[in-house]
Design a protein around this motif. Structure first.
Motif, PDB file in Angstrom:
ATOM      1  N   ALA A   1       0.812  -1.214   0.000  1.00  0.00           N
ATOM      2  CA  ALA A   1       0.000   0.000   0.000  1.00  0.00           C
ATOM      3  C   ALA A   1       0.846   1.265   0.000  1.00  0.00           C
ATOM      4  N   ASP A   2       2.039   1.209   0.587  1.00  0.00           N
ATOM      5  CA  ASP A   2       2.886   2.389   0.653  1.00  0.00           C
ATOM      6  C   ASP A   2       3.788   2.550  -0.570  1.00  0.00           C
ATOM      7  N   GLY A   3       3.573   1.707  -1.582  1.00  0.00           N
ATOM      8  CA  GLY A   3       4.352   1.806  -2.802  1.00  0.00           C
ATOM      9  C   GLY A   3       5.590   0.938  -2.842  1.00  0.00           C
ATOM     10  N   THR A   4       5.982   0.346  -1.727  1.00  0.00           N
ATOM     11  CA  THR A   4       7.128  -0.554  -1.702  1.00  0.00           C
ATOM     12  C   THR A   4       6.696  -1.945  -2.189  1.00  0.00           C
ATOM     13  N   THR A   5       7.664  -2.816  -2.388  1.00  0.00           N
ATOM     14  CA  THR A   5       7.355  -4.174  -2.812  1.00  0.00           C
ATOM     15  C   THR A   5       7.996  -5.183  -1.877  1.00  0.00           C
ATOM     16  N   LYS A   6       7.449  -6.365  -1.855  1.00  0.00           N
ATOM     17  CA  LYS A   6       8.062  -7.476  -1.135  1.00  0.00           C
ATOM     18  C   LYS A   6       7.923  -8.726  -1.985  1.00  0.00           C
ATOM     19  N   THR A   7       8.773  -9.701  -1.738  1.00  0.00           N
ATOM     20  CA  THR A   7       8.695 -10.957  -2.473  1.00  0.00           C
ATOM     21  C   THR A   7       8.089 -12.038  -1.596  1.00  0.00           C
ATOM     22  N   ILE A   8       7.372 -12.937  -2.236  1.00  0.00           N
ATOM     23  CA  ILE A   8       6.680 -14.023  -1.546  1.00  0.00           C
ATOM     24  C   ILE A   8       7.059 -15.333  -2.213  1.00  0.00           C
ATOM     25  N   ASP A   9       7.473 -16.320  -1.431  1.00  0.00           N
ATOM     26  CA  ASP A   9       7.723 -17.653  -1.969  1.00  0.00           C
ATOM     27  C   ASP A   9       6.405 -18.242  -2.463  1.00  0.00           C
ATOM     28  N   ALA A  10       6.428 -18.801  -3.661  1.00  0.00           N
ATOM     29  CA  ALA A  10       5.176 -19.263  -4.260  1.00  0.00           C
ATOM     30  C   ALA A  10       5.427 -20.445  -5.182  1.00  0.00           C
ATOM     31  N   GLY A  11       4.387 -21.241  -5.389  1.00  0.00           N
ATOM     32  CA  GLY A  11       4.420 -22.318  -6.358  1.00  0.00           C
ATOM     33  C   GLY A  11       4.586 -23.690  -5.758  1.00  0.00           C
ATOM     34  N   GLY A  12       4.364 -24.706  -6.595  1.00  0.00           N
ATOM     35  CA  GLY A  12       4.372 -26.103  -6.166  1.00  0.00           C
ATOM     36  C   GLY A  12       2.955 -26.656  -6.210  1.00  0.00           C
ATOM     37  N   VAL A  13       2.746 -27.778  -6.903  1.00  0.00           N
ATOM     38  CA  VAL A  13       1.381 -28.268  -7.083  1.00  0.00           C
ATOM     39  C   VAL A  13       0.756 -28.767  -5.787  1.00  0.00           C
ATOM     40  N   GLU A  14       1.563 -29.111  -4.795  1.00  0.00           N
ATOM     41  CA  GLU A  14       0.984 -29.479  -3.502  1.00  0.00           C
ATOM     42  C   GLU A  14       0.214 -28.299  -2.915  1.00  0.00           C
ATOM     43  N   TYR A  15       0.718 -27.104  -3.153  1.00  0.00           N
ATOM     44  CA  TYR A  15       0.072 -25.889  -2.647  1.00  0.00           C
ATOM     45  C   TYR A  15      -0.979 -25.379  -3.630  1.00  0.00           C
ATOM     46  N   LEU A  16      -0.693 -25.495  -4.923  1.00  0.00           N
ATOM     47  CA  LEU A  16      -1.669 -25.061  -5.922  1.00  0.00           C
ATOM     48  C   LEU A  16      -2.967 -25.841  -5.774  1.00  0.00           C
ATOM     49  N   ALA A  17      -2.865 -27.138  -5.539  1.00  0.00           N
ATOM     50  CA  ALA A  17      -4.067 -27.956  -5.364  1.00  0.00           C
ATOM     51  C   ALA A  17      -4.890 -27.473  -4.180  1.00  0.00           C
ATOM     52  N   THR A  18      -4.215 -27.191  -3.073  1.00  0.00           N
ATOM     53  CA  THR A  18      -4.929 -26.719  -1.885  1.00  0.00           C
ATOM     54  C   THR A  18      -5.609 -25.383  -2.153  1.00  0.00           C
ATOM     55  N   HIS A  19      -4.899 -24.459  -2.786  1.00  0.00           N
ATOM     56  CA  HIS A  19      -5.474 -23.145  -3.074  1.00  0.00           C
ATOM     57  C   HIS A  19      -6.684 -23.256  -4.004  1.00  0.00           C
ATOM     58  N   LEU A  20      -6.580 -24.042  -5.058  1.00  0.00           N
ATOM     59  CA  LEU A  20      -7.703 -24.172  -5.981  1.00  0.00           C
ATOM     60  C   LEU A  20      -8.899 -24.831  -5.308  1.00  0.00           C
ATOM     61  N   ARG A  21      -8.638 -25.841  -4.501  1.00  0.00           N
ATOM     62  CA  ARG A  21      -9.740 -26.534  -3.837  1.00  0.00           C
ATOM     63  C   ARG A  21     -10.425 -25.633  -2.826  1.00  0.00           C
ATOM     64  N   GLU A  22      -9.648 -24.816  -2.144  1.00  0.00           N
ATOM     65  CA  GLU A  22     -10.252 -23.873  -1.207  1.00  0.00           C
ATOM     66  C   GLU A  22     -11.032 -22.796  -1.950  1.00  0.00           C
ATOM     67  N   ALA A  23     -10.505 -22.335  -3.069  1.00  0.00           N
ATOM     68  CA  ALA A  23     -11.185 -21.299  -3.840  1.00  0.00           C
ATOM     69  C   ALA A  23     -12.529 -21.790  -4.373  1.00  0.00           C
ATOM     70  N   ARG A  24     -12.625 -23.078  -4.699  1.00  0.00           N
ATOM     71  CA  ARG A  24     -13.871 -23.629  -5.233  1.00  0.00           C
ATOM     72  C   ARG A  24     -14.923 -23.865  -4.155  1.00  0.00           C
ATOM     73  N   GLN A  25     -14.507 -23.860  -2.917  1.00  0.00           N
ATOM     74  CA  GLN A  25     -15.431 -24.187  -1.820  1.00  0.00           C
ATOM     75  C   GLN A  25     -16.655 -23.264  -1.865  1.00  0.00           C
ATOM     76  N   GLY A  26     -17.824 -23.867  -1.902  1.00  0.00           N
ATOM     77  CA  GLY A  26     -19.061 -23.103  -1.920  1.00  0.00           C
ATOM     78  C   GLY A  26     -19.436 -22.546  -3.277  1.00  0.00           C
ATOM     79  N   LYS A  27     -18.647 -22.828  -4.299  1.00  0.00           N
ATOM     80  CA  LYS A  27     -18.937 -22.319  -5.639  1.00  0.00           C
ATOM     81  C   LYS A  27     -19.502 -23.463  -6.483  1.00  0.00           C
ATOM     82  N   ALA A  28     -20.819 -23.498  -6.621  1.00  0.00           N
ATOM     83  CA  ALA A  28     -21.448 -24.592  -7.355  1.00  0.00           C
ATOM     84  C   ALA A  28     -21.137 -24.533  -8.840  1.00  0.00           C
ATOM     85  N   TYR A  29     -20.887 -23.321  -9.337  1.00  0.00           N
ATOM     86  CA  TYR A  29     -20.559 -23.141 -10.752  1.00  0.00           C
ATOM     87  C   TYR A  29     -19.101 -22.690 -10.832  1.00  0.00           C
ATOM     88  N   SER A  30     -18.213 -23.623 -11.109  1.00  0.00           N
ATOM     89  CA  SER A  30     -16.786 -23.315 -11.118  1.00  0.00           C
ATOM     90  C   SER A  30     -16.094 -24.060 -12.256  1.00  0.00           C
TER      91      SER A  30
END
Length: 599
Positions: free
Chosen positions: A81-110
């Protein structure tokens, strides 16, 4: 015959609801509100509402990165928000699967869709097995549909069809007792035609259906795929214009009564910021992005409601005006499974179309702070066990990280040095080596990934850097041709997006980025072993087989003479590392100072 969604030739799966919770706060809305009576139907009544929100989850350019990518390839930049940046460790299908499955939760049309390059240039755990592990992982991710990308053609169209339909590899056979069943999801290749039949080699489009909601998907790869893939990979194929192809099949879909359409395009743009959450529209629609996707988006028929793109490995959520001048959402989720895009498409049951003013989209980070998906952990472990005898073998030692970032990268320089050393073993008259930047798929990290110890380079790590199985080729060029090769880095097809070749240590020159076109290479500055290039002399140059065929727009490299084909390029790198490093004398990263850059 044009493809239809029925009968569906792939194994169908049921739509699942997952119990894990997920917060959803989308940004990038085209407009602030729906029509007054629009809202998502919550069910429970006999009469569905007019409007139905459909969740579209998308990603692109996975490149077989099942395990978390290392170094900068496994991080994303986040704008604060203050215009600076930070880096975040990301990636790996073990984590991608969890994120996608959580994102679909409660979404009947996905729906989950991808923008190509799911395979190819993959790390060892997938690449060693011709990317069967990645297809298995994508099946478990419940991917619904993807376009082809240029890397889907790395091993040719027959291999791509095997990934689609299944069957054991024609040379290496079956890796498991179960065999290989292929993809549960359709690969779409609307603009890739068989030269003999003049028909798409795979389905051009696919229609997602749930109750009375229908959304069509058209998939294309970049028309210039033959320019970025080896000639053998695209033999017998024609690649048609992206816009013409999408507009053609949009008419076909609308004739079938499918009015909601998403284009999956393996071509992309370059956003003004490297931060995944940069507001691409902050200075006006489309002004925050450049590159090929801009003209493509401006010319695709307004019948298409959203574009999922890729290829440039950039992250963006932008609006670009369609031919009627109305804004349309264009997204890309970087690469290597570090991000996914969460888009809300509001479907109008009265018209069968998407309410464009209600489209919302945002890129989400695949953080590694969530629980790993156990089925993906099992999958990776199983394939790693098979790969271990090959992948764990040490091939060298480094004293620090060797990154693949920058106009000239330490990793690119190291590969060029290795190819020059190998070339001189084949022919002592070899003068220099050049490496294409797109072939340097990763860097080497000092920190151990497994039990090998810090500073140890394993074969698996080398494979991740150079996974294409190119050969090291030697060719003769005149000095005038060599100068022309360097100018082709920043001219011709590479004018807008330069491809700077990584040089061996004995080649130096100045690149003046304040100038335009070929003039950016300062001819008088070019030196080989400290001496100016003689336009009339003959020089022996080592490159990989992709460049030797004129790939990446280097047409002059396709004109060499006195060809000599050597070993696999990874073998050359491994040989160089083994010969020039030890546990007590590790190799230091090259300084990346062979090209003097003026900006």
């Amino acid at each position: 015959m044009p493809a239809t969604s029925q009968p569906y030739p792939y194994r169908r799966r049921t739509y699942r609801l997952f119990a894990a919770a997920a917060g959803l706060a989308t940004v990038g809305a085209l407009a602030a509100a729906l029509p007054a009576d629009a809202h998502e139907n919550k069910g429970g009544g006999h009469h569905p509402s007019r409007y139905q929100d459909v969740q579209l989850l998308s990603f692109n350019d996975l490149h077989g990165n099942l395990e978390p990518p290392s170094g900068s390839s496994g991080r994303v930049t986040e704008l604060q928000a203050d215009g600076t940046t930070k880096t975040i460790d990301a990636g790996g299908v073990e984590y991608l699967a969890t994120h996608l499955r959580e994102a679909r939760q409660g979404k009947a049309y996905s729906i989950t869709a991808a923008g190509g390059d799911m395979v190819g240039a993959s790390p060892l755990v997938s690449g060693l097995f011709h990317d069967e592990p990645t297809i298995e992982a994508l099946n478990k991710l419940d991917l619904d549909v993807t376009s082809v990308g240029n890397h889907e053609f790395d091993e040719g169209s027959k291999e791509l069809k095997r990934l689609q339909y299944g069957g054991c590899h024609p040379t290496d056979g079956c890796y498991t007792d179960e065999g290989f069943e292929g993809a549960d999801f359709p690969y779409l290749a609307a603009n890739v035609l068989d030269e003999k039949t003049n028909k798409p080699i795979l389905k051009p489009y696919w229609v997602w259906k749930k109750k009375d909601v229908r959304i069509g998907f058209i998939g294309v790869t970049l028309e210039d795929t033959p320019g970025v893939v080896s000639a053998d990979g695209v033999k017998g194929l024609k690649f048609k214009d992206e816009v013409e192809t999408i507009n053609k099949y949009a008419k076909v879909l609308r004739a079938q009564g499918v009015n909601s359409i998403v284009a999956l395009i393996h071509e992309g743009g370059l956003p003004a910021s490297g931060a995944y959450n940069y507001d691409c529209d902050s200075s006006g629609a489309g002004s925050g992005i450049s590159g090929p996707i801009v003209d493509i988006a401006k010319n695709i028929t307004p019948s298409v409601d959203a574009l999922v793109t890729g290829h440039t490995h950039a992250a963006y959520v932008c609006t670009i005006p369609d031919p009627s001048g109305k804004p349309r959402m264009v997204t890309s989720a970087a690469s290597f499974g570090r991000l996914y895009t969460d888009t809300t498409l509001t479907y109008d049951r009265f018209t069968g179309d998407i309410v464009r003013t209600a489209v919302k989209s945002a890129n989400r980070v695949v953080t590694r702070t969530v629980a790993k998906a156990p089925d993906m952990t099992e999958l990776i472990g199983r394939w790693n066990t098979l790969a271990a005898p090959v992948g764990n073998r040490p091939i060298g030692y480094i004293s620090a990280d060797v990154p693949n970032t920058g106009t000239e990268s330490p990793m690119g320089d190291l590969i060029a040095d290795a190819q020059l050393a190998y070339g001189r073993k084949l022919d002592p008259e070899t003068d220099l080596a050049l490496m294409n930047p797109g072939g340097v798929r990763a860097g080497l990290t000092y920190a151990a990934k497994g039990a090998e110890g810090d500073g140890v380079v394993t074969y698996a790590e080398g494979f991740t850097v150079q996974p294409f199985s190119n050969t090291v080729n030697l060719q003769d060029f005149t000095g005038a041709q060599l100068i022309q090769v360097l100018k082709e880095q920043v001219s011709g097809s590479n004018t807008a997006a330069p491809k700077i070749l990584q040089p061996s240590a004995n080649l130096t020159y100045t690149l003046d980025l304040t100038k335009t076109g070929a003039d950016r290479v300062v001819t008088d500055s070019i030196r080989l072993n400290g001496a100016a290039i003689d336009p009339a002399a003959t020089y022996r140059v080592a490159t990989n087989s992709f460049l030797a065929g004129g790939g990446d727009g280097f047409t002059t490299l396709g004109q060499g003479t006195n060809d000599l084909v050597g070993t696999d390029d990874l073998a050359a790198l491994a040989e160089y590392l083994t010969a020039n490093s030890s546990a007590s004398g590790p190799l230091a990263p090259p300084a990346a100072n062979r090209i003097t850059i003026v900006q």
